[in-house]
Design an enzyme around this catalytic site. Sequence first.
Site, mmCIF file in Angstrom:
data_model
loop_
_atom_site.group_PDB
_atom_site.id
_atom_site.type_symbol
_atom_site.label_atom_id
_atom_site.label_comp_id
_atom_site.label_asym_id
_atom_site.label_seq_id
_atom_site.Cartn_x
_atom_site.Cartn_y
_atom_site.Cartn_z
ATOM 1 N N LYS A 179 14.885 7.139 11.557
ATOM 2 C CA LYS A 179 15.078 7.741 10.226
ATOM 3 C C LYS A 179 16.419 8.488 10.164
ATOM 4 O O LYS A 179 17.047 8.546 9.112
ATOM 5 C CB LYS A 179 13.922 8.679 9.891
ATOM 6 C CG LYS A 179 12.565 7.967 9.717
ATOM 7 C CD LYS A 179 12.556 6.994 8.550
ATOM 8 C CE LYS A 179 11.136 6.558 8.197
ATOM 9 N NZ LYS A 179 11.105 5.576 7.095
ATOM 10 N N ARG A 230 0.842 -1.209 0.000
ATOM 11 C CA ARG A 230 0.000 0.000 0.000
ATOM 12 C C ARG A 230 0.875 1.256 0.000
ATOM 13 O O ARG A 230 2.104 1.161 0.045
ATOM 14 C CB ARG A 230 -0.941 0.002 1.201
ATOM 15 C CG ARG A 230 -0.261 -0.167 2.529
ATOM 16 C CD ARG A 230 -1.298 -0.442 3.610
ATOM 17 N NE ARG A 230 -0.726 -1.063 4.773
ATOM 18 C CZ ARG A 230 -0.221 -0.405 5.822
ATOM 19 N NH1 ARG A 230 -0.250 0.896 5.844
ATOM 20 N NH2 ARG A 230 0.287 -1.051 6.843
ATOM 21 N N ASN A 265 8.890 -9.955 7.328
ATOM 22 C CA ASN A 265 9.086 -8.841 8.264
ATOM 23 C C ASN A 265 10.535 -8.391 8.134
ATOM 24 O O ASN A 265 11.451 -9.104 8.547
ATOM 25 C CB ASN A 265 8.786 -9.328 9.686
ATOM 26 C CG ASN A 265 9.211 -8.314 10.735
ATOM 27 O OD1 ASN A 265 9.549 -7.172 10.420
ATOM 28 N ND2 ASN A 265 9.193 -8.728 11.982
ATOM 29 N N VAL A 266 10.738 -7.208 7.573
ATOM 30 C CA VAL A 266 12.121 -6.769 7.315
ATOM 31 C C VAL A 266 12.876 -6.401 8.595
ATOM 32 O O VAL A 266 14.078 -6.128 8.552
ATOM 33 C CB VAL A 266 12.195 -5.611 6.285
ATOM 34 C CG1 VAL A 266 11.689 -6.055 4.926
ATOM 35 C CG2 VAL A 266 11.462 -4.374 6.781
ATOM 36 N N TYR A 293 7.144 11.324 18.103
ATOM 37 C CA TYR A 293 7.875 10.734 16.969
ATOM 38 C C TYR A 293 9.299 10.317 17.324
ATOM 39 O O TYR A 293 10.080 9.961 16.453
ATOM 40 C CB TYR A 293 7.877 11.766 15.826
ATOM 41 C CG TYR A 293 7.993 11.209 14.433
ATOM 42 C CD1 TYR A 293 6.920 10.564 13.823
ATOM 43 C CD2 TYR A 293 9.168 11.353 13.697
ATOM 44 C CE1 TYR A 293 7.022 10.076 12.532
ATOM 45 C CE2 TYR A 293 9.272 10.859 12.401
ATOM 46 C CZ TYR A 293 8.200 10.229 11.832
ATOM 47 O OH TYR A 293 8.291 9.746 10.546
ATOM 48 N N THR A 299 -1.388 8.960 3.812
ATOM 49 C CA THR A 299 -1.526 7.511 3.580
ATOM 50 C C THR A 299 -2.083 6.880 4.865
ATOM 51 O O THR A 299 -2.286 7.564 5.863
ATOM 52 C CB THR A 299 -0.156 6.870 3.288
ATOM 53 O OG1 THR A 299 0.644 7.004 4.472
ATOM 54 C CG2 THR A 299 0.546 7.532 2.116
ATOM 55 N N SER A 335 -0.294 -7.189 5.177
ATOM 56 C CA SER A 335 -1.393 -6.893 4.248
ATOM 57 C C SER A 335 -1.335 -7.747 2.980
ATOM 58 O O SER A 335 -1.022 -7.258 1.888
ATOM 59 C CB SER A 335 -1.378 -5.427 3.839
ATOM 60 O OG SER A 335 -1.301 -4.604 4.962
#
Length: 249
Positions: free
Chosen positions: A157, A13, A61-62, A150, A188, A37
């Site tokens: 990240k 997705r 699952n990475v 976050y 998204t 998904s």
Amino acid sequence: MTEKVALITGSSRGIGKATAIRLAQAGYDIVINYARSKKGALETAEQIEALGRKVLVVKANVGDVSKIKTMFAQIDEEFGRLDVFVNNAASGVQRPAMELEESHWDWTLNINSKALLFCAQEAAKLMEKNGGGKIVSISSLGSIRYLENYTAVGVSKAALEALTRYLAVELASKNIIVNAVSGGAVDTEALKSFPNREELLHEAAEKTPAGRMVEIEDMVNTVMFLLSEESSMIRGQTIIVDGGISLLV
Ligand SMILES: NC(=O)c1ccc[n+]([C@@H]2O[C@H](COP(=O)([O-])OP(=O)(O)OC[C@H]3O[C@@H](n4cnc5c(N)ncnc54)[C@H](OP(=O)(O)O)[C@@H]3O)[C@@H](O)[C@H]2O)c1
């Protein structure tokens, strides 16, 4: 183009799915990866097959290195090559720093940061068989700015972007080009897990200097640029696609 192959992690997705479809339109055979998904992954596969490209769908699952290794073994067996790897899959626990537990940290960092290292190691082995390749990761503004709740994702990240620089240097001799694209908020399914989704959407719509929010296609356009020959001297960079919002105080 002759049967080049692209792997896009998290392509059931969102931005990953759109990237997979665009790469199929550009003539790549596609490896779709997902974790939960299945329906979304199979729908993406159908759309790609309708474009006349081959598809391999891999549930993995990475965040789990053994699953990464199995996925790359499947790619090697099915296609025997890899030309493009888009490191897109992401997850994360949204909590204030003081509420983060060790399991939240490990979950987030494993999927968002560790996966790039161990996927890149496997990808490089396949890419060098055909003289090189390209790796693009998807990052977010939380790597360099404060975003509420976050902490874990922002740190993951930041690690992803740092790793992008290291890989860009160490894989250059194998003719593998490594970069990242960082985006402002994109509407998204990922945003549904944000406790402050409405506020984020409102802020992005109201404040983005470009006059609108970032859309999925804005991200995909930049990924495609980094995968093109025109950008081959861009190495280890994170290109920010945010309509200018991160320039504001
Ligand atoms: N949306 C934004 O505002 C935004 C902004 C900047 C950057 N980004 C980045 O863009 C990328 C894509 O985000 P998106 O908004 O398109 O997210 P999304 O709609 O939530 O899609 C995430 C994708 O990652 C997959 N995934 C999650 N955990 C996985 C795992 N452990 N192993 C394999 N696949 C996994 C999901 O598959 P399953 O459903 O099967 O788990 C799904 O296909 C992410 O790296 C995200 O951080 C997003």
